[in-house]
Write an enzyme that holds these catalytic residues in place. Structure first.
Site: not given
Ligand code: DQA
Length: 143
Positions: A9, A22
């Site tokens: 998600p 990100y």
């Molecule tokens: C994530 C880290 C998770 O805690 C978060 O809910 C995400 C992205 C990451 O790629 O850093 O959706 O998986």
């Protein structure tokens, strides 16, 4: 090797989603980059993203004959999806959990992964290179 790359998600929002955490690549750019890395050229990839737990489970089940390895970024499902954990345990395919961000340096709830015990490795905090690292581990271990 046939590798599924599964993103959970909100990863469809990469590029605009909290870029300071990100990065600015979209998911499509990131997956294209991965597929074209020299280490990946000789391997087959299928990419899948969903915001829905059941759809991710159905996809893993549907592709279990094709897949020889799974790279999964379960997004927030990482921290509470016993159902995805059960799916990964149910199939006999090596799985690596990846995260773009360092889940240990963020909110407390992110420090715990429900998925990790079903995986041979967890990689977190390397940005898009987390996915490449996962491929390298599969290659190194001759999976
Ligand atoms: C994530 C880290 C998770 O805690 C978060 O809910 C995400 C992205 C990451 O790629 O850093 O959706 O998986």
């Amino acid at each position: 090797m046939n590798i599924l790359v599964i993103n959970g998600p909100n990863l469809n929002l990469l590029g605009i989603r909290e870029p300071e955490i990100y990065g600015t690549d979209t998911l499509e750019e990131l997956m294209l980059w991965l597929e074209n890395c020299p280490e990946c050229i000789d391997h087959n990839f299928k990419f899948y993203q969903s915001n829905h737990e059941g759809d991710i489970i159905d996809y893993i089940q549907d592709e279990r004959q094709w897949a020889q390895g799974i790279i999964i970024n379960p997004g927030a499902f990482t921290h509470y999806s016993y159902a995805i954990y059960d799916t990964l345990k149910a199939i006999n395919i090596k799985c690596i959990e990846v995260h773009l961000s360092d889940i240990f340096k963020r909110d407390d709830f992110r420090k715990k992964s429900i998925i990790e015990p079903a995986c041979i490795k967890q990689i977190s905090g390397l940005g898009k290179k987390s996915y490449l690292e996962a491929v390298k581990i599969f290659i190194k271990n001759n999976c």
